[in-house]
Write a protein that holds these residues in place. Structure first.
Motif, PDB file in Angstrom:
ATOM      1  N   ARG A   1       0.842  -1.155  -0.143  1.00  0.00           N
ATOM      2  CA  ARG A   1       0.004   0.124  -0.022  1.00  0.00           C
ATOM      3  C   ARG A   1       0.673   1.252   0.019  1.00  0.00           C
ATOM      4  O   ARG A   1       0.425   2.390  -0.841  1.00  0.00           O
ATOM      5  CB  ARG A   1      -0.813  -0.044   1.131  1.00  0.00           C
TER       6      ARG A   1
ATOM      7  N   SER B   1       2.585   1.648  -3.761  1.00  0.00           N
ATOM      8  CA  SER B   1       1.795   1.166  -5.048  1.00  0.00           C
ATOM      9  C   SER B   1       0.847   2.397  -5.439  1.00  0.00           C
ATOM     10  O   SER B   1       0.251   2.956  -4.452  1.00  0.00           O
ATOM     11  CB  SER B   1       1.274  -0.270  -4.964  1.00  0.00           C
ATOM     12  N   ASP B   2       0.976   2.603  -6.746  1.00  0.00           N
ATOM     13  CA  ASP B   2      -0.549   3.299  -7.213  1.00  0.00           C
ATOM     14  C   ASP B   2      -1.570   2.498  -7.363  1.00  0.00           C
ATOM     15  O   ASP B   2      -2.489   2.822  -7.269  1.00  0.00           O
ATOM     16  CB  ASP B   2       0.223   3.909  -8.484  1.00  0.00           C
ATOM     17  N   ARG B   3      -1.427   1.292  -8.101  1.00  0.00           N
ATOM     18  CA  ARG B   3      -2.343   0.320  -7.986  1.00  0.00           C
ATOM     19  C   ARG B   3      -2.200  -0.877  -7.484  1.00  0.00           C
ATOM     20  O   ARG B   3      -1.022  -1.273  -7.352  1.00  0.00           O
ATOM     21  CB  ARG B   3      -2.646   0.122  -9.562  1.00  0.00           C
ATOM     22  N   VAL B   4      -3.086  -1.863  -7.324  1.00  0.00           N
ATOM     23  CA  VAL B   4      -2.761  -3.177  -6.567  1.00  0.00           C
ATOM     24  C   VAL B   4      -3.683  -4.132  -7.194  1.00  0.00           C
ATOM     25  O   VAL B   4      -4.722  -4.124  -7.475  1.00  0.00           O
ATOM     26  CB  VAL B   4      -3.255  -3.141  -5.066  1.00  0.00           C
TER      27      VAL B   4
ATOM     28  N   THR C   1      -6.864   1.020  -7.701  1.00  0.00           N
ATOM     29  CA  THR C   1      -6.100   1.874  -7.136  1.00  0.00           C
ATOM     30  C   THR C   1      -5.853   1.713  -5.784  1.00  0.00           C
ATOM     31  O   THR C   1      -6.490   0.640  -4.942  1.00  0.00           O
ATOM     32  CB  THR C   1      -6.456   3.385  -7.219  1.00  0.00           C
ATOM     33  N   GLU C   2      -4.987   2.191  -5.169  1.00  0.00           N
ATOM     34  CA  GLU C   2      -4.519   1.835  -3.632  1.00  0.00           C
ATOM     35  C   GLU C   2      -5.710   2.146  -2.669  1.00  0.00           C
ATOM     36  O   GLU C   2      -6.256   1.355  -1.943  1.00  0.00           O
ATOM     37  CB  GLU C   2      -3.329   2.687  -3.100  1.00  0.00           C
TER      38      GLU C   2
ATOM     39  N   TYR D   1      -7.699  -1.139  -0.760  1.00  0.00           N
ATOM     40  CA  TYR D   1      -7.795  -1.122   0.509  1.00  0.00           C
ATOM     41  C   TYR D   1      -8.834  -0.520   1.287  1.00  0.00           C
ATOM     42  O   TYR D   1      -9.382  -1.005   2.611  1.00  0.00           O
ATOM     43  CB  TYR D   1      -6.697  -0.520   1.145  1.00  0.00           C
TER      44      TYR D   1
ATOM     45  N   SER E   1      -3.599   4.607   6.582  1.00  0.00           N
ATOM     46  CA  SER E   1      -3.148   5.004   5.395  1.00  0.00           C
ATOM     47  C   SER E   1      -1.684   5.499   5.591  1.00  0.00           C
ATOM     48  O   SER E   1      -1.335   5.855   6.647  1.00  0.00           O
ATOM     49  CB  SER E   1      -3.932   5.865   4.826  1.00  0.00           C
TER      50      SER E   1
END
Length: 353
Positions: A228, A231-234, A247-248, A252, A352
């Motif tokens: 998290r 990363s920009d995307r997961v 996206t993160e 999440y 976050s």
């Protein structure tokens, strides 16, 4: 969507990528009796300057994906396109040219470095393979510059790997990956073998280098908190497939796939009161064998939502039907491979960054 992706074309396009390892029987006359479906048809894009994180349980196929992207393993089917060119069909000089722009940082900093080579030889070895990058008389200076970039003393150039700590060895591996100034770095569990404090140093270093050199990362890890952070995307993998990607924030804070929700519910929260008050999702049963995955949805044998439809119809990784009317900027508006995708408010994601 991350700002880095605006007005840009994917630098790497993966479509229906699969890798099945054959299972054979017999000594003299071997015959195939099955296959281990390590990667079973995944698709995603990687954009310039972006970090795409891949998470999932051990054995879900994450490391096999990394090897396929590097062409260290030939896929059973599917394509990997780098700037529009399918690199799975390349060999010889053409493959060598592409590999200059796609480098890898390996998981274990102890076994990924040759103990009989000095740091200077290890970091400078890419220049032997691609001599056009650095003339022979300039290589020592270039290696020392790389050591300095990753936070190591340039005077360590004549030392051997056993003289360094785990974190320092991983920095050496990163320096080797940066030597040819690649555009993409595939990082396969780059911090899993390191202490927590050293993990933070290496992750912060990777973020710094990404901004400095404009790198795109494929970041593979078990630790959801680290993924998290960077990363920009997961993308979430289960049994050879990506079951949810976004996206993160989408993954999440607004997960819609049951497996993603179960993973996040297992992440410790540093507030005892919050930890005691939240619901934990405990999955029953073991992960099925990739040699004999369940029909339909691979996750159905452990899913509390499973119905007859899940056994006969494999869900596509797409925007779920029940979220089709949501606006693109809403966090639930992202692909999820579940027939009954829905938010679960009881899941409290980790804090976050």
């Amino acid at each position: 969507m991350p700002e880095r992706r605006e007005n840009s074309e994917p630098i790497l396009e993966v479509r229906d990528l699969a890798k099945h390892f054959p299972l054979t029987q017999g000594i003299l006359f071997k015959r195939q009796i099955g296959a281990v479906k390590a990667v079973d048809g995944i698709s995603f894009d990687l954009y310039p300057g972006e970090t795409l994180g891949i998470v999932g349980e051990s054995g879900c196929g994450k490391s096999t994906v990394a090897k396929l992207l590097m062409n260290l393993e030939r896929p059973t089917s599917g394509t990997v396109r780098y700037k529009g060119e399918d690199i799975t069909k390349l060999s010889g000089r053409a493959l060598k040219a592409v590999r200059r722009n796609i480098q890898m940082v390996f998981q274990d900093p102890y076994t990924s470095l040759n103990p009989r080579m000095t740091v200077g030889d290890i970091v400078g070895e890419p220049f032997d393979i691609h001599p056009e990058v650095a003339p022979k008389g300039d290589r020592r200076r270039r290696v020392q510059e790389l050591l300095d970039v990753v936070g190591l003393n340039p005077e360590y150039i004549n030392r051997y790997p056993h003289q360094f700590s785990g974190g320092q060895r991983q920095r050496i591996g990163i320096a080797r990956g940066l030597a040819l100034r690649p555009e993409i770095i595939v990082a396969d569990e780059p911090v899993s073998a390191l202490d927590v404090s050293v993990q933070a140093q290496v992750v912060n270093l990777m973020e710094q280098l990404q901004d400095e050199f404009g790198l795109s990362y494929m970041f593979i890890a078990h630790d959801l908190s680290i993924v998290r952070h960077i990363s920009d995307r997961v993308g979430v993998m289960y049994l050879g497939k990506i079951v949810e990607i976004g996206t993160e924030t989408e993954i999440y804070e607004h997960p819609t796939h049951p497996y993603t929700q179960a993973l996040l519910s297992a992440v410790p929260v540093p507030d005892p009161e919050t930890e005691d008050g939240r619901e934990r999702i405990v999955l029953e049963g073991d992960v099925p064998s990739p040699a004999d995955p369940p029909s339909g949805c691979h996750f159905r044998t452990r899913c509390w939502k499973a119905q007859q439809r899940c056994a006969v119809e494999e869900p596509a990784l797409a925007l779920p039907e029940n979220f089709a009317d949501t606006l693109p900027e809403q966090p639930v508006h992202h692909p999820s491979a579940c027939h009954f995708a829905a938010e679960r408010t009881a899941v409290i994601p980790p804090s976050s960054r």
